[in-house]
Design an enzyme around this catalytic site. Sequence first.
Site, short mmCIF file in Angstrom:
data_model
loop_
_atom_site.label_atom_id
_atom_site.label_comp_id
_atom_site.label_asym_id
_atom_site.label_seq_id
_atom_site.Cartn_x
_atom_site.Cartn_y
_atom_site.Cartn_z
N SER A 144 -10.03 -22.75 -19.04
CA SER A 144 -9.34 -23.50 -17.97
C SER A 144 -10.17 -24.73 -17.61
CB SER A 144 -9.24 -22.57 -16.76
OG SER A 144 -8.92 -23.28 -15.58
N TYR A 157 -11.01 -17.04 -9.77
CA TYR A 157 -10.48 -17.60 -11.03
C TYR A 157 -11.54 -18.45 -11.73
CZ TYR A 157 -6.96 -19.90 -14.02
OH TYR A 157 -6.22 -20.37 -15.09
#
Length: 263
Positions: A144, A157
């Site tokens: 990510s 996250y």
Amino acid sequence: MVNFRLDGKIALVTGASYGIGMGMALALADAGAKIVFNDINAELVEKGLAEYKAQGVDAHGYVCDVTDEAGVNAMFKQIRTDVGIVDILINNAGIIKRIPMLEMTADDFRKVVDIHLSGSFLMAKAALPGMLEKGHGKIINICSMMSELGRETVSGYAAAKGGLKMLTKNICSEFGHANIQCNGIGPGYIATPQTAPLREKDADGNPHPFDKFILSKTPAGRWGVPEDLAGPAVFLAGDASNFVNGHILYVDGGILAYIGKQP
Ligand code: NAP
Ligand code: GCO
């Protein structure tokens, strides 16, 4: 001659009933791979199977929670019987919780880290023996922007995706000698259900402030779409990338290169 074909290869993509996972799986199928996917519940798997069929892909779908070690091992056993030994594993399954850190419970934090990080570890651990047996293997971890950058509300996250980057390098370090390549793909901001809340228009039809923010941070000037991950996935899944190992390929329309739109 560069070989971008995946004929005869079996590819397992986690959480691939829709979104980025399905986008990559369809591309691998187009390059000749047999597609196997799992998802967290039967409804998603059924929906996914119907969509693959509609796209002309004869996929195999399994219900499996990537954090359940016994379930993961049982799925790999079943795939070996039903389809064969997995050559390509894409760790794509994930969730996000956008909660300010001081309001985030330890349980929520652990859940996010468990799915992205422990889940990818368990899946890779289950895939590696077959890859060692075959003498080759490709593991692609979906990282990510948050493997590199932080932002308000996504502590779990970001911790998980940063960890996944390092798990990628570690698998490369430990299994590179056995002709196994483990790389990551770091998507930028991609239009999927996961990011839908960041793109919702207000009652007057004005764009969400985060939508405008992302467009101003992305040199490409648009959100990505799952198809943007197709080429990178096929490249990292095939022989064309056999000397690429431990690398994170960011597919972000340029976000990580850019300071942001000047005022
Ligand atoms: P997504 O909603 O994150 O899709 C992931 C899939 O994984 C969903 O089908 C989800 O099921 C499933 N899943 C969740 N927990 C699971 C578990 N424990 N075991 C098995 N499957 C599970 O949508 P996406 O946007 O396509 O994201 C795919 C991956 O790319 C994720 O890892 C995400 O973090 C990453 N990513 C996304 C973006 C983006 O902008 N969209 C950018 C960078 C990276 P449910 O629908 O039930 O949750
Ligand atoms: C968020 C987003 C991101 C993206 C993606 C960026 O809330 O900031 O959901 O985390 O999904 O991972 O690369």
